[in-house]
Design a protein around this motif. Structure first.
Motif, PDB file in Angstrom:
ATOM      1  N   MET A  94       1.018  -1.141   0.035  1.00  0.00           N
ATOM      2  CA  MET A  94      -0.017  -0.024  -0.093  1.00  0.00           C
ATOM      3  C   MET A  94       0.926   1.226  -0.149  1.00  0.00           C
ATOM      4  O   MET A  94       1.861   1.337   0.566  1.00  0.00           O
ATOM      5  CB  MET A  94      -0.861  -0.046   1.308  1.00  0.00           C
ATOM      6  N   SER A  95       0.433   2.169  -0.960  1.00  0.00           N
ATOM      7  CA  SER A  95       1.247   3.440  -0.955  1.00  0.00           C
ATOM      8  C   SER A  95       0.536   4.496  -1.501  1.00  0.00           C
ATOM      9  O   SER A  95      -0.677   4.177  -1.865  1.00  0.00           O
ATOM     10  CB  SER A  95       2.560   3.249  -1.965  1.00  0.00           C
ATOM     11  N   ALA A  96       0.972   5.663  -1.537  1.00  0.00           N
ATOM     12  CA  ALA A  96       0.067   6.759  -2.358  1.00  0.00           C
ATOM     13  C   ALA A  96      -0.023   6.580  -3.795  1.00  0.00           C
ATOM     14  O   ALA A  96      -1.255   7.043  -4.276  1.00  0.00           O
ATOM     15  CB  ALA A  96       1.175   8.146  -2.310  1.00  0.00           C
ATOM     16  N   ASN A  97       0.631   5.510  -4.440  1.00  0.00           N
ATOM     17  CA  ASN A  97       0.244   5.276  -5.867  1.00  0.00           C
ATOM     18  C   ASN A  97      -0.472   3.983  -6.022  1.00  0.00           C
ATOM     19  O   ASN A  97      -1.082   3.540  -7.231  1.00  0.00           O
ATOM     20  CB  ASN A  97       1.591   5.270  -6.639  1.00  0.00           C
ATOM     21  N   LEU A  98      -0.663   3.516  -4.750  1.00  0.00           N
ATOM     22  CA  LEU A  98      -1.388   1.942  -5.056  1.00  0.00           C
ATOM     23  C   LEU A  98      -2.013   1.557  -3.646  1.00  0.00           C
ATOM     24  O   LEU A  98      -1.684   1.642  -2.744  1.00  0.00           O
ATOM     25  CB  LEU A  98      -0.231   0.870  -4.947  1.00  0.00           C
ATOM     26  N   ALA A  99      -3.472   1.113  -4.202  1.00  0.00           N
ATOM     27  CA  ALA A  99      -4.077   0.854  -3.204  1.00  0.00           C
ATOM     28  C   ALA A  99      -4.390  -0.499  -3.261  1.00  0.00           C
ATOM     29  O   ALA A  99      -4.685  -1.239  -4.290  1.00  0.00           O
ATOM     30  CB  ALA A  99      -5.673   1.508  -3.125  1.00  0.00           C
TER      31      ALA A  99
END
Lengths: 189, 88
Positions: A94-99
Motif C-alpha cells: 500500500m502506498s500513495a500510488n497503490l491501493a
C-alpha cells in the motif's frame, strides 16, 4: 473461531440433474485463494510492475489474457486495476500510488466444464465464446443474469467463473437451469 | 440491438452498459458570476438529431466510463473512447 464456508454449500450436493443419458455439463465450486486487487492513480504502472515482478509475473498484462506464473494468476481488469489470485498478503505494498484490497472473501469460483460448456455459456452471455474467439488462457468480464462476473477459460471445455459471494447462489441457479437440458453432474469436493 | 466496442473489453452488447450523460456539456469556469451559464450547465440540454457524444458506463464489464458517438436518428454507433482519455 469462525468457520468460513462457501456461499455455494447448499448447492454443492453431488448428483445428476436434468436430461437423461450422457451428461454434457459438470458443475462444481472452489473457494478463491488470496485474491487481491491492486489499483491506483498517477504512477500506477510503475508501482504495479514492482508488485507483479515480486510475484514472478511479467508486465502489466493485457485486458483479455491472464498472466500466470508460480501458481499465481493476474487479470488486468482495467487500465489501473489488476486482480491477482494466490498473491499472499499484499497489504505491505500500500502506498500513495497503490491501493491494495483483499477480495478473498468477496468472490467465489463456479467451475463449469463438459462437452456442452460453451453451449451453456452462449445461452448466458451475448459474447462469442467459440473456441477460436475464447481460447484457453483468455478471460472476459461480463454479466450473468445482471451479476458482474469474470470468466476464465481453463481449457477446451472448462471455465472458472468468479462471482461475488453475495450473488453466487443466483449465478449458480441460472447456470444450472440453463445446463439442465444438456444433463448436469454436480461435483462436490 | 446496439453493440458497443469497449476499448478494454471489445465488442459488447449495449445491455452491459448504462447511459450516463451528455458528453458535450462543459462546466463553466469556477469563477463564473452569471447565473445563466450555470443554469444551462445543470438543467438545459440540446436534443440533437444525428451524431451525438454521450457518457456510458460499462457497468457489467470493466466498469470504465466511455465517451461514445451515437447517431440519435439511426442508433448507429461511432467511435468509443475511455472518458479519461478524452480532453474535456
Amino acid at each position: 473461531m469462525l468457520e468460513l464456508c462457501s456461499p455455494l454449500n447448499s448447492k454443492l450436493q453431488a448428483g445428476r440433474f436434468g436430461a437423461q443419458g450422457e451428461t454434457g455439463i459438470a458443475l462444481g465450486g472452489r473457494p478463491v485463494r488470496d485474491l487481491w486487487q491492486i489499483a491506483g492513480w498517477g504512477d500506477f504502472e510503475a508501482a504495479a510492475i514492482e508488485v507483479l515482478s515480486d510475484l514472478g509475473l511479467c508486465g502489466l498484462g493485457s485486458y483479455s489474457l491472464a498472466s500466470r506464473a508460480k501458481g499465481r494468476t493476474a487479470w488486468r481488469i482495467a487500465p489501473d486495476k489488476i486482480l491477482i489470485e494466490n498473491a499472499g498478503n499484499l497489504s505491505d505494498y500500500m502506498s500513495a500510488n497503490l491501493a491494495t484490497l483483499d477480495l478473498s472473501h468477496a468472490r467465489t469460483v463456479i467451475l463449469l466444464s463438459g462437452t456442452q460448456a460453451r453451449d451453456v455459456l452462449s445461452q448466458l452471455i451475448a459474447i462469442d465464446v467459440t473456441e477460436t474467439a475464447f481460447p484457453e488462457g483468455r478471460f472476459l468480464q461480463t454479466g450473468i443474469h445482471h451479476v458482474g462476473v469474470l470468466i476464465q477459460c481453463m481449457g477446451q471445455n472448462a471455465f472458472e467463473i468468479y462471482a461475488p459471494v453475495t450473488w453466487a447462489e443466483t449465478v449458480w441457479e441460472v447456470i444450472c437451469e440453463n445446463a439442465k437440458p444438456f444433463g448436469v453432474e454436480i461435483v462436490a469436493d | 440491438m446496439i453493440r458497443i466496442k469497449c476499448p478494454i473489453c471489445g465488442l459488447r452488447n449495449e445491455t452491459e452498459f448504462t447511459y450516463g450523460a451528455d458528453a458535450t456539456v462543459k462546466r463553466p469556469e469556477m469563477g463564473e458570476q452569471e447565473q445563466q451559464p450555470w443554469v444551462d450547465y445543470v438543467f438545459n440540454r440540446d436534443n440533437p438529431r444525428g451524431w451525438h457524444k454521450e457518457y456510458w458506463h460499462h457497468v457489467q464489464g470493466c466498469r470504465q466510463w466511455v465517451v461514445l458517438e451515437r447517431n440519435t436518428l439511426t442508433h448507429e454507433i461511432g467511435e468509443c473512447k475511455l472518458a479519461r482519455e478524452v480532453e474535456q
